[in-house]
Design an enzyme around this catalytic site. Structure first.
Site, PDB file in Angstrom:
ATOM      1  N   HIS A  71       0.892  -1.261   0.096  1.00  0.00           N
ATOM      2  CA  HIS A  71      -0.103  -0.042  -0.027  1.00  0.00           C
ATOM      3  C   HIS A  71       1.002   1.264  -0.011  1.00  0.00           C
ATOM      4  CE1 HIS A  71      -3.319   2.529   0.441  1.00  0.00           C
ATOM      5  NE2 HIS A  71      -3.642   2.396   1.856  1.00  0.00           N
ATOM      6  N   HIS A 101      -2.202  -2.333  -9.451  1.00  0.00           N
ATOM      7  CA  HIS A 101      -3.263  -1.487  -8.748  1.00  0.00           C
ATOM      8  C   HIS A 101      -4.522  -2.573  -8.772  1.00  0.00           C
ATOM      9  CE1 HIS A 101      -5.881   1.259  -6.760  1.00  0.00           C
ATOM     10  NE2 HIS A 101      -4.750   2.122  -6.509  1.00  0.00           N
ATOM     11  N   ASP A 152       2.443   5.661  -6.844  1.00  0.00           N
ATOM     12  CA  ASP A 152       3.843   5.684  -6.003  1.00  0.00           C
ATOM     13  C   ASP A 152       5.081   5.784  -6.873  1.00  0.00           C
ATOM     14  OD1 ASP A 152       2.073   3.540  -4.037  1.00  0.00           O
ATOM     15  OD2 ASP A 152       2.488   5.796  -3.531  1.00  0.00           O
TER      16      ASP A 152
HETATM   17  C1  SDX Z   1      -1.340   2.197  -3.210  1.00  0.00           C
HETATM   18  O1  SDX Z   1      -6.205   0.569  -3.324  1.00  0.00           O
HETATM   19  C2  SDX Z   1      -5.602   1.996  -3.397  1.00  0.00           C
HETATM   20  O2  SDX Z   1      -6.311   2.716  -3.851  1.00  0.00           O
HETATM   21  C3  SDX Z   1      -4.353   1.897  -3.024  1.00  0.00           C
HETATM   22  C4  SDX Z   1      -3.602   3.272  -3.381  1.00  0.00           C
HETATM   23  C5  SDX Z   1      -4.126   4.446  -2.954  1.00  0.00           C
HETATM   24  O3  SDX Z   1      -4.162   5.880  -3.242  1.00  0.00           O
HETATM   25  O4  SDX Z   1      -4.784   4.217  -1.596  1.00  0.00           O
HETATM   26  O5  SDX Z   1      -3.703   3.569  -4.890  1.00  0.00           O
HETATM   27  C6  SDX Z   1      -1.942   3.541  -3.213  1.00  0.00           C
HETATM   28  O6  SDX Z   1      -1.441   1.451  -2.491  1.00  0.00           O
HETATM   29  C7  SDX Z   1      -0.979   1.728  -4.896  1.00  0.00           C
HETATM   30  C8  SDX Z   1      -0.422   0.328  -5.013  1.00  0.00           C
HETATM   31  C9  SDX Z   1       1.065   0.217  -4.369  1.00  0.00           C
HETATM   32  N1  SDX Z   1       1.564  -0.961  -4.181  1.00  0.00           N
HETATM   33  C10 SDX Z   1       2.480  -1.401  -4.923  1.00  0.00           C
HETATM   34  O7  SDX Z   1       2.965  -0.718  -5.691  1.00  0.00           O
HETATM   35  C11 SDX Z   1       3.175  -2.814  -4.605  1.00  0.00           C
HETATM   36  C12 SDX Z   1       3.124  -3.611  -5.784  1.00  0.00           C
HETATM   37  N2  SDX Z   1       2.025  -3.764  -6.253  1.00  0.00           N
HETATM   38  C13 SDX Z   1       1.379  -5.150  -6.058  1.00  0.00           C
HETATM   39  O8  SDX Z   1       1.695  -5.691  -4.565  1.00  0.00           O
HETATM   40  C14 SDX Z   1      -0.200  -5.415  -6.311  1.00  0.00           C
HETATM   41  O9  SDX Z   1      -0.215  -4.807  -7.855  1.00  0.00           O
HETATM   42  C15 SDX Z   1      -1.079  -4.704  -5.468  1.00  0.00           C
HETATM   43  C16 SDX Z   1      -1.195  -5.061  -4.081  1.00  0.00           C
HETATM   44  C17 SDX Z   1      -1.055  -3.089  -5.754  1.00  0.00           C
HETATM   45  C18 SDX Z   1      -2.470  -5.150  -6.084  1.00  0.00           C
HETATM   46  O10 SDX Z   1      -2.498  -6.491  -6.289  1.00  0.00           O
HETATM   47  P1  SDX Z   1      -4.022  -7.203  -6.341  1.00  0.00           P
HETATM   48  O11 SDX Z   1      -4.980  -6.498  -7.037  1.00  0.00           O
HETATM   49  O12 SDX Z   1      -4.016  -7.908  -4.878  1.00  0.00           O
HETATM   50  O13 SDX Z   1      -3.552  -8.173  -7.408  1.00  0.00           O
HETATM   51  P2  SDX Z   1      -2.567  -9.717  -6.954  1.00  0.00           P
HETATM   52  O14 SDX Z   1      -1.463  -9.376  -6.129  1.00  0.00           O
HETATM   53  O15 SDX Z   1      -3.622 -10.921  -7.140  1.00  0.00           O
HETATM   54  O16 SDX Z   1      -1.734  -9.647  -8.672  1.00  0.00           O
HETATM   55  C19 SDX Z   1      -2.379 -10.450  -9.884  1.00  0.00           C
HETATM   56  C20 SDX Z   1      -1.114 -11.036 -10.395  1.00  0.00           C
HETATM   57  C21 SDX Z   1      -0.247 -11.850  -9.826  1.00  0.00           C
HETATM   58  O17 SDX Z   1       0.190 -12.824 -10.598  1.00  0.00           O
HETATM   59  P3  SDX Z   1      -0.364 -14.309 -10.476  1.00  0.00           P
HETATM   60  O18 SDX Z   1      -0.142 -14.996  -9.205  1.00  0.00           O
HETATM   61  O19 SDX Z   1      -1.724 -14.154 -10.884  1.00  0.00           O
HETATM   62  O20 SDX Z   1       0.651 -14.928 -11.658  1.00  0.00           O
HETATM   63  O21 SDX Z   1      -0.265  -9.672 -10.858  1.00  0.00           O
HETATM   64  C22 SDX Z   1       0.921 -10.096 -10.306  1.00  0.00           C
HETATM   65  C23 SDX Z   1       0.817 -10.784  -9.135  1.00  0.00           C
HETATM   66  O22 SDX Z   1       1.887 -11.455  -8.604  1.00  0.00           O
HETATM   67  N3  SDX Z   1       1.326  -8.677  -9.768  1.00  0.00           N
HETATM   68  C24 SDX Z   1       2.395  -8.207 -10.098  1.00  0.00           C
HETATM   69  C25 SDX Z   1       2.836  -6.988  -9.545  1.00  0.00           C
HETATM   70  N4  SDX Z   1       1.348  -6.803  -8.810  1.00  0.00           N
HETATM   71  C26 SDX Z   1       0.503  -7.749  -9.346  1.00  0.00           C
HETATM   72  N5  SDX Z   1       3.844  -8.757 -10.561  1.00  0.00           N
HETATM   73  C27 SDX Z   1       4.765  -8.252 -10.419  1.00  0.00           C
HETATM   74  N6  SDX Z   1       4.849  -6.655  -9.886  1.00  0.00           N
HETATM   75  C28 SDX Z   1       3.824  -6.146  -9.761  1.00  0.00           C
HETATM   76  N7  SDX Z   1       3.865  -4.740  -8.962  1.00  0.00           N
END
Ligand code: SDX
Length: 375
Positions: free
Chosen positions: A223, A262, A312
């Protein structure tokens, strides 16, 4: 696939509508709007205080309202003797997110909110004014023993924070960039930290407890902590070639690239990214670092277009170019998002119902009890 199947598959309440709110639209395809105002317009034309006012009172202020609001926030900057004493006890090396959380919890004891919440608006203004002071007082105390004062010619949170952190007048361009970043980060519907604040508010807890809980949620690298982690990613590469190879390796190893992906933004991307990227480019005093950032973005665009840069990714380089130490990246997110959290706390209180979802039980069948001497 039904929502419950999607939720089971994805978990994390993905795709679940968990309530109603009038504050923000995001991920609906209509762009990011606060009470109907497009983020692009707010970021282009407003000071952060105008947006904080919009979130607190559900309307943009006129000139007099803004003037009065800003003077109230300025009057809320000073730290009490007790708060300074507590901050001086927190050693160097503690993460500033925990410093902020401790300060908010202490405020909840020394400057408690009334049981009927009739002073909630004053407490929101106090939080807006005091958080930059908490961060900068602790930073200057643990790095040199200096106890800063809270006087300033800077009449906005953006300018005041930059001045007190660096102990010198900030360039006007830095202040404008900080206003933009605070506006972009201010509100984002039912994100994890905001939903944490709403859950606390739904139990009729106080505003300081709800904000302290939200800070705990924001700290996580999935997050708010992602802006700090994204800078770790960008700065881990020496040049563009290393970055391209490194990102491909990370993707091949299924590692997370921080600052990308996201929960609600897919191929359409995070509307905040384009706005903060412009500022990162404009502030860039290290063209190699910006070039590395763009190289990472381009590899992701090509290899994983469903994982666009979120707010971010370019916030990280923009803050770095303003000389802000990495560990303060997410505390800046607090200074901004406290306005969104408090908007949701007010909204939850205005039409409250305890937030308490159910779980899908996957545990054991009923068990016959066995006395301890028989186990
Ligand atoms: C913020 O919710 C909000 O509005 C948050 C926010 C706000 O203003 O409040 O926008 C602020 O928190 C933005 C997000 C910041 N986080 C990051 O940048 C961390 C990296 N991102 C990931 O952890 C991920 O993208 C999330 C947590 C942000 C969202 O993930 P989801 O929706 O839970 O999706 P998921 O983890 O199930 O991913 C789906 C697939 C997975 O692969 P498979 O298991 O299906 O093979 O996509 C992959 C994930 O491994 N994946 C990524 C990735 N994000 C998802 N792979 C590589 N790098 C990434 N960043």
């Amino acid at each position: 696939m039904s929502i419950s199947e999607a939720t089971k598959k994805q978990g994390g309440l993905a795709g679940v509508v968990a309530g109603e709110s009038a504050i923000c639209t995001c991920g609906t395809g209509n762009g990011l709007n606060y009470y109907g105002y497009a983020i692009e317009d707010l970021a282009e034309h407003c000071e952060f205080e105008e947006v904080a006012y919009l979130l607190q009172y559900a309307k943009l202020p006129n000139a007099n309202e803004l003037k009065e609001y800003k003077s109230k926030i300025i009057a809320s900057r000073p730290l009490s003797v007790e708060l300074k004493a507590m901050l001086k006890l927190i050693p160097k090396g503690v993460h500033p997110m925990n410093v902020c959380q401790s300060a908010v919890a202490l405020l909840g004891t020394l400057e408690a909110e009334k049981d009927d919440f009739s002073d909630q608006d004053e407490k929101i203004i106090r939080l807006l004014g005091v958080l930059p002071s908490v961060i900068c007082f602790w930073h200057n105390y643990i790095n040199g023993g200096k106890e800063i004062d809270f006087e300033s010619k800077e009449d906005t949170i953006a300018g005041y924070f930059l001045e007190k952190l660096h102990q010198k007048t900030p360039p006007a361009e830095f202040v404008k960039a900080m206003h933009c970043s605070l506006i972009l980060y201010a509100e984002h519907e039912f994100n994890a930290s905001t939903f944490t604040a709403r859950i606390c508010a739904s139990t009729k807890s106080d505003i300081f407890s709800a904000v302290a809980g939200a800070i705990g949620a924001l700290r996580g690298p999935l997050h708010g902590g992602a802006n700090e982690a994204a800078f770790g990613l960008i700065s881990s590469f020496d040049n563009v070639e290393d970055a391209i190879a490194g990102v491909n390796d990370k993707l091949a190893n299924k590692e997370l690239l921080m600052g990308f992906g996201h929960r609600v933004y897919g191929l359409g991307g995070d509307p905040r990214n384009a706005v903060i990227k412009k500022w990162s480019k404009a502030l860039s005093n290290d063209h190699k670092l910006f070039a590395i950032s763009e190289a990472i973005e381009n590899v992701m665009k090509e290899k994983r277009p469903s994982l666009p840069p979120n707010a971010d990714f370019y916030s990280a380089s923009a803050y770095h170019f303003m000389g802000i130490p990495t560990e303060y990246f997410t505390p800046i997110f607090i200074m901004s998002r406290v306005s969104g959290w408090c908007a949701h706390i007010k909204e939850q209180r205005a039409n409250n119902k305890l937030i308490r979802p159910s779980s899908n039980y996957i545990g054991p069948e009923p068990m016959k009890f066995i006395q301890i001497h028989q186990r």
